[in-house]
Scaffold this motif. Structure first.
Motif, mmCIF file in Angstrom:
data_model
loop_
_atom_site.group_PDB
_atom_site.id
_atom_site.type_symbol
_atom_site.label_atom_id
_atom_site.label_comp_id
_atom_site.label_asym_id
_atom_site.label_seq_id
_atom_site.Cartn_x
_atom_site.Cartn_y
_atom_site.Cartn_z
ATOM 1 N N LYS A 2 0.848 -1.183 0.000
ATOM 2 C CA LYS A 2 0.000 0.000 0.000
ATOM 3 C C LYS A 2 0.888 1.240 0.000
ATOM 4 C CE LYS A 2 -3.496 -2.749 0.552
ATOM 5 N NZ LYS A 2 -4.160 -3.276 -0.589
ATOM 6 N N LEU A 15 -5.293 2.436 0.501
ATOM 7 C CA LEU A 15 -5.603 2.146 1.894
ATOM 8 C C LEU A 15 -6.133 3.385 2.596
ATOM 9 C CD1 LEU A 15 -5.324 0.303 4.470
ATOM 10 C CD2 LEU A 15 -2.960 1.166 4.653
ATOM 11 N N SER A 27 -15.044 0.194 -0.648
ATOM 12 C CA SER A 27 -14.367 -0.930 0.011
ATOM 13 C C SER A 27 -14.034 -2.075 -0.944
ATOM 14 C CB SER A 27 -15.188 -1.447 1.189
ATOM 15 O OG SER A 27 -16.427 -1.937 0.740
ATOM 16 N N GLU A 53 -8.620 -0.800 0.625
ATOM 17 C CA GLU A 53 -8.618 -1.453 1.938
ATOM 18 C C GLU A 53 -8.858 -0.408 3.033
ATOM 19 O OE1 GLU A 53 -5.635 -3.955 4.889
ATOM 20 O OE2 GLU A 53 -4.988 -3.544 2.839
ATOM 21 N N TRP A 54 -9.635 -0.770 4.025
ATOM 22 C CA TRP A 54 -9.920 0.114 5.161
ATOM 23 C C TRP A 54 -9.443 -0.555 6.436
ATOM 24 C CZ3 TRP A 54 -13.070 4.739 5.351
ATOM 25 C CH2 TRP A 54 -13.459 5.196 4.081
#
Length: 170
Positions: A2, A83, A145, A149-150
């Protein structure tokens, strides 16, 4: 890996500090939206100029950590992000951090472009942040989402644990 990261959360949740430490660890540039948005203690840039600055950062940098909420520009950042790290700290601790930051400002310490005054309206904004802003953040999360990415970090202990586990020094 990320390499295009957004850090969001209530004022006082530690977004700028977190973003700075993350960028140092990953050796990628950090950009603080408060520094772009505030000309001085009482004056903000025009929305169009603010968006142009964000667009320029995204266009000119392959990698970045951008901290700040600014709902109007969140979709622009989410389109390019890998992210999102959402710092969710208790309201009273966020308010305490903002008060501490105010006293650092009185000593002329750098606090990331934040206004140098402490206003009741701002403290109320922080207190109401979960009620007023979490729903739109959750909508953005639901919408993006599938491609972004969370990570949600709940409270300062979880934030510190994340930093420690990822060898991010305080």
């Amino acid at each position: 890996m990320k390499e295009r990261i957004i850090v969001i959360g209530s004022p006082g949740s530690g977004k700028s500090t977190f973003a700075k430490q993350l960028s140092q660890k990953m050796n990628i540039p950090a950009f603080h939206l408060d520094k772009l948005f505030w000309k001085n203690d009482n004056e903000m840039v025009e929305q169009e100029e603010f968006v142009r600055q964000i667009e320029k950062i995204i266009a000119e940098n392959e990698t970045w950590v951008i901290d700040g909420n600014y709902r109007g520009s969140l979709p622009l950042r989410l389109e390019k992000a890998d992210l999102v790290i959402w710092l969710k700290a208790p309201r009273w601790k966020c308010i305490l951090n903002v008060i501490k930051r105010y006293f650092k400002l009185l000593k002329n310490e750098d606090t990331g472009g934040n206004p140098k005054s402490l206003r009741f309206e701002f403290l109320k904004y922080i207190w109401d942040f979960p009620k007023n802003h979490f729903p739109s953040i959750m909508e953005a999360k639901a919408h993006y989402s599938n491609r972004v990415e969370w990570i949600e970090l709940n409270g300062f202990k979880e934030i510190a644990r994340f930093m420690k586990e990822n060898k991010i020094n305080h």
